[in-house]
Design an enzyme around this catalytic site. Structure first.
Site: not given
Length: 268
Positions: A78, A104, A159, A172-176, A205
């Site tokens: 992607v 996803n 997330s 990761y936090a910035a992207s979500k 999860i």
């Protein structure tokens, strides 16, 4: 109010049978559970992920269970625009329509402000490309086809890291958080065309991504932080995704829905 005695009876459609859906990151975890659930409900599902063997393994199971027309596998990175263009063209050529897009696919890598410059730049670029930029690109490519659908649906998987955060996952936090902002903006923009856009924020999860954690530490974390005192299952996220894809969910857009066992609302 009319004089009809049946005016109050349910009339909205809760079936996705015959709909066509793209699910990225569908070879494992929440994406795989989502692809399977949509197929079980009669949708034609395009399983998109890295690795031909992984993709075909999922497609094979879905075809055996739900029929040869239930699934199509497309190998797709992607982060590459050309792969996304191929994905959409294959989906439309196969199904003749496109009604649902599930963004996803995602990745997580350690990332901090004190990393070596080259490592920081590499991780930041990769995580943002997969977790955020790809979402926007896929929506843009799918939109001309979604606009032909009677119930076009987009669901972005964000997330709880977009709501609360832990150290060591900067990109990761910035992207979500970006996915949440993107979802809201798309919902406003595409609402004029009847396209609903919503986001789900999964919490802890049980997936391949979390399987590397020590089971005892996972159990202790869940008991301390999650009101339901456990990790969730991938299908529990998939079920919420399905709800947002129903034709009946026609007045839900721009919603950011945690599926986290109550983790983000717990104060102590």
């Amino acid at each position: 109010m009319t004089d009809s005695p049946e005016e109050f009876l349910p009339h909205l459609d809760r079936s996705i049978k015959g709909k066509s859906a793209i699910v990225t990151g569908a070879a494992s975890g929440m994406g795989r559970a989502t692809a399977a659930l949509l197929a079980s409900e009669g949708a034609r599902v395009v399983v998109a992920d890295l690795g031909e063997d992984r993709v075909e393994a999922v497609v094979s199971v879905l075809k055996d269970k739900y029929g040869d027309d239930s699934a199509l596998g497309v190998v797709c990175d992607v982060s590459k625009p050309e792969d996304l263009r191929h994905l959409v063209s294959q989906a439309v050529e196969w199904a003749g329509q496109l009604d649902i897009v599930i963004n996803n696919a995602g990745t997580s890598r350690p990332n901090t402000t004190v990393q070596d410059d080259d490592e920081f730049e590499s991780v930041w670029e990769q995580v943002l490309a997969i977790n955020l930029t790809a979402h926007a690109r896929l929506v843009r490519l799918a939109l001309p086809h979604l606009l032909k659908s009677s119930s076009p649906r987009i669901v972005n998987i964000a997330s709880t890291e977009a709501i609360v955060a832990q150290r060591g996952l900067l990109s990761y936090a910035a992207s979500k958080a970006g996915v949440v902002g993107l979802t809201k903006s798309l919902a406003v923009e595409l609402g004029y065309h009847g396209v609903t856009v919503n986001a789900i924020c999964p919490g802890p999860i049980n997936t391949a991504m979390t399987s590397k954690y020590d089971p005892e530490k996972k159990a202790a974390y869940a008991k301390a932080r999650v009101p339901l005192r456990r990790y969730g299952d991938a299908e529990e996220v998939a079920q919420m995704t399905l709800n947002l894809c129903l034709p009946a969910s026609s007045f839900v857009t721009g919603a950011i829905i945690p599926v986290d066992g109550g983790m983000t609302i717990r104060h102590t």
